[in-house]
Scaffold this active site. Sequence first.
Site, PDB file in Angstrom:
ATOM      1  N   HIS A 313       0.854  -1.186   0.000  1.00 51.83           N
ATOM      2  CA  HIS A 313       0.000   0.000   0.000  1.00 51.83           C
ATOM      3  C   HIS A 313       0.886   1.231   0.000  1.00 51.83           C
ATOM      4  CE1 HIS A 313      -3.091   2.863   1.174  1.00 51.83           C
ATOM      5  NE2 HIS A 313      -3.933   1.968   0.699  1.00 51.83           N
ATOM      6  N   ASP A 370      -7.803  -5.518   0.023  1.00 52.16           N
ATOM      7  CA  ASP A 370      -8.280  -6.370  -1.064  1.00 52.16           C
ATOM      8  C   ASP A 370      -7.892  -7.829  -0.913  1.00 52.16           C
ATOM      9  OD1 ASP A 370      -9.621  -4.456  -2.548  1.00 52.16           O
ATOM     10  OD2 ASP A 370      -7.761  -3.716  -3.429  1.00 52.16           O
TER      11      ASP A 370
HETATM   12  N1  ACO Z   1       4.037  -7.642  -4.504  1.00 52.23           N
HETATM   13  C1  ACO Z   1       5.379  -7.703  -4.735  1.00 52.23           C
HETATM   14  N2  ACO Z   1       6.173  -6.621  -4.739  1.00 52.23           N
HETATM   15  C2  ACO Z   1       5.590  -5.441  -4.493  1.00 52.23           C
HETATM   16  C3  ACO Z   1       4.209  -5.298  -4.238  1.00 52.23           C
HETATM   17  C4  ACO Z   1       3.430  -6.466  -4.249  1.00 52.23           C
HETATM   18  N3  ACO Z   1       2.119  -6.412  -4.019  1.00 52.23           N
HETATM   19  N4  ACO Z   1       3.911  -4.005  -4.038  1.00 52.23           N
HETATM   20  C5  ACO Z   1       5.073  -3.335  -4.147  1.00 52.23           C
HETATM   21  N5  ACO Z   1       6.087  -4.199  -4.415  1.00 52.23           N
HETATM   22  C6  ACO Z   1       7.513  -3.881  -4.557  1.00 52.23           C
HETATM   23  C7  ACO Z   1       7.790  -3.103  -5.822  1.00 52.23           C
HETATM   24  O1  ACO Z   1       8.074  -3.965  -6.903  1.00 52.23           O
HETATM   25  C8  ACO Z   1       9.004  -2.291  -5.386  1.00 52.23           C
HETATM   26  O2  ACO Z   1      10.100  -3.167  -5.370  1.00 52.23           O
HETATM   27  P1  ACO Z   1      11.586  -2.609  -5.745  1.00 52.23           P
HETATM   28  O3  ACO Z   1      11.907  -1.618  -4.659  1.00 52.23           O
HETATM   29  O4  ACO Z   1      12.449  -3.808  -5.773  1.00 52.23           O
HETATM   30  O5  ACO Z   1      11.452  -1.959  -7.088  1.00 52.23           O
HETATM   31  C9  ACO Z   1       8.683  -1.948  -3.934  1.00 52.23           C
HETATM   32  O6  ACO Z   1       7.817  -2.989  -3.475  1.00 52.23           O
HETATM   33  C10 ACO Z   1       7.990  -0.607  -3.749  1.00 52.23           C
HETATM   34  O7  ACO Z   1       6.815  -0.635  -4.543  1.00 52.23           O
HETATM   35  P2  ACO Z   1       6.179   0.634  -5.234  1.00 52.23           P
HETATM   36  O8  ACO Z   1       5.445   0.161  -6.464  1.00 52.23           O
HETATM   37  O9  ACO Z   1       7.187   1.710  -5.402  1.00 52.23           O
HETATM   38  O10 ACO Z   1       5.174   1.097  -4.116  1.00 52.23           O
HETATM   39  P3  ACO Z   1       3.904   2.023  -4.337  1.00 52.23           P
HETATM   40  O11 ACO Z   1       3.636   2.704  -3.050  1.00 52.23           O
HETATM   41  O12 ACO Z   1       4.067   2.886  -5.537  1.00 52.23           O
HETATM   42  O13 ACO Z   1       2.742   0.967  -4.696  1.00 52.23           O
HETATM   43  C11 ACO Z   1       0.837  -0.342  -4.665  1.00 52.23           C
HETATM   44  C12 ACO Z   1       1.651   0.700  -3.912  1.00 52.23           C
HETATM   45  C13 ACO Z   1       0.476   0.185  -6.062  1.00 52.23           C
HETATM   46  C14 ACO Z   1      -0.472  -0.586  -3.910  1.00 52.23           C
HETATM   47  C15 ACO Z   1       1.664  -1.652  -4.761  1.00 52.23           C
HETATM   48  O14 ACO Z   1       1.992  -2.133  -3.497  1.00 52.23           O
HETATM   49  C16 ACO Z   1       0.953  -2.738  -5.568  1.00 52.23           C
HETATM   50  O15 ACO Z   1       0.983  -2.706  -6.808  1.00 52.23           O
HETATM   51  N6  ACO Z   1       0.267  -3.702  -4.875  1.00 52.23           N
HETATM   52  C17 ACO Z   1      -0.447  -4.757  -5.560  1.00 52.23           C
HETATM   53  C18 ACO Z   1      -1.786  -4.246  -6.080  1.00 52.23           C
HETATM   54  C19 ACO Z   1      -2.775  -4.042  -4.962  1.00 52.23           C
HETATM   55  O16 ACO Z   1      -2.999  -4.899  -4.115  1.00 52.23           O
HETATM   56  N7  ACO Z   1      -3.396  -2.854  -4.981  1.00 52.23           N
HETATM   57  C20 ACO Z   1      -4.409  -2.496  -3.997  1.00 52.23           C
HETATM   58  C21 ACO Z   1      -3.900  -1.446  -3.082  1.00 52.23           C
HETATM   59  S1  ACO Z   1      -5.111  -1.040  -1.880  1.00 52.23           S
HETATM   60  C22 ACO Z   1      -6.222  -0.103  -2.708  1.00 52.23           C
HETATM   61  O17 ACO Z   1      -5.937   0.632  -3.594  1.00 52.23           O
HETATM   62  C23 ACO Z   1      -7.560  -0.246  -2.323  1.00 52.23           C
END
Ligand code: ACO
Length: 442
Positions: A313, A370
């Site tokens: 998140h 979720d």
């Molecule tokens: N699984 C595996 N790796 C992940 C995940 C995940 N769910 N989420 C983030 N990461 C990793 C990224 O690849 C990144 O790795 P790196 O540093 O090696 O490049 C690191 O964690 C940081 O991730 P960011 O994408 O920079 O974090 P951001 O805050 O932008 O993203 C987000 C948040 C979009 C929710 C992300 O965690 C994600 O895509 N999660 C999966 C989708 C999801 O469940 N979305 C629902 C969110 S809740 C809502 O909106 C209601």
Amino acid sequence: MADTINNNDKAILTLPGHEPVALPIVRGTAGDPAIDITSDLRKNTGYVSLDYGYHNTASCQSAITYLDGEKGILLYRGYPVEELAEKSRFIDVAYLLINGHMPNKQERLEWSSLLNRHSLIHEDMRHFFSHFPDGAHPMAILSAMVVSLSAFYPEVSQNALGTEAINIAATRLLSKVRTIAAFSYKKSIGEPVVHPRHDLRYCANFLNMMFSSPVAPYEFKREVIRALNTVLIVHADHEQNCSTSAVRAVGSAHVNLYAAVAAGICALWGPLHGGANQKVVEMFEDILARGETARQAIERIKREKKLLFGFGHRIYKTYDPRAKIVKKSCMELLDKMHIDDPLLATMLEMEELATHDDYFLSRHLYPNVDFYSGVVYRAIGIPKEMFTVMFALGRLPGWIAHWMEALDDPRFKLQRPRQVYVGPSLRHLTDDECYYGDQMKV
Ligand code: ACO
């Protein structure tokens, strides 16, 4: 290099070739500080701030929802979400978000009766449903139908922004979106629509429109209604998330409420946002279809740098409090209904592994709202294509509250960010590139 020095209630920004600029520090209710650059930064220095994804930028001041991502705290108008999920109904929480206080007995009765009064949709709108192709995604139908409300109920335009008109539009939207959501489901399975009933409460009415048919009435179960209330409550608002920011951004051009909310619905659809609930279930179905164990799936996700949907998140760097509530509600519902969902065992194992794995821990990745919501929906009988529609139904009060708050805020302006232009410098068309020149081409 620019640097900021905190000087009590001012931040002093020193930039090359400029006198230091004093920028006001604004503090929220919990003391969280923000540097207010609204009027002083570009005007006094020529500089703008650059902040991809708004990791460091507050777009407004808001009194609706407080969220502490480090401690896992979520409050709606000051009330902990855990308390509301335990002791309230969704429509009372909707009232709280929109009006700022919990309804008293009289207000609760009036609110219920208003929601009932506005639950039918215009007969001509109903015909729209038959023109969407079979298999159309219900989010496509929902967004189109919500924006169409402005054609059928045009009085809430910028020219008629009286409090009463806004309140009617807000109530109408809450009530009709539930009807539209159920109608889209009926359309997707080729069954006749079921109209709302005045004798049923909000969630029961929705379930009845979804699941009763001309040949079999819907059998209400107390635990299902309770679980539905709980999941809708935890989705009801989440401050400046992607879809709410879309509602505020589109609303800032002074479009009507329906158009602003339709923008929110479209933003919510994305798999990184509300669309993640469908993706979670698809991901687990895929894991089971591959015959993978939870450990193998985790290792593959890490190796291939894939997303574990339902984890992570932008704000929460600990367990999402909403995920805890939904997980508890999910376990109770499945237990009461004697359902053994094949996805759940793998989910629980994946959570256990991921929350003890350095890959996820070092990135602060924990279950979000979720992760378990799809299992609740499955137990209720809601198909996965409808999951994000359910999220939209829950988030609606939040979108409405933010739209209203924004319009009421004298500092709220047309949202129009700057950019840092990095394209080509000034250049001119060559003769070959010209279409109109000395010799006119046909
Ligand atoms: N699984 C595996 N790796 C992940 C995940 C995940 N769910 N989420 C983030 N990461 C990793 C990224 O690849 C990144 O790795 P790196 O540093 O090696 O490049 C690191 O964690 C940081 O991730 P960011 O994408 O920079 O974090 P951001 O805050 O932008 O993203 C987000 C948040 C979009 C929710 C992300 O965690 C994600 O895509 N999660 C999966 C989708 C999801 O469940 N979305 C629902 C969110 S809740 C809502 O909106 C209601």
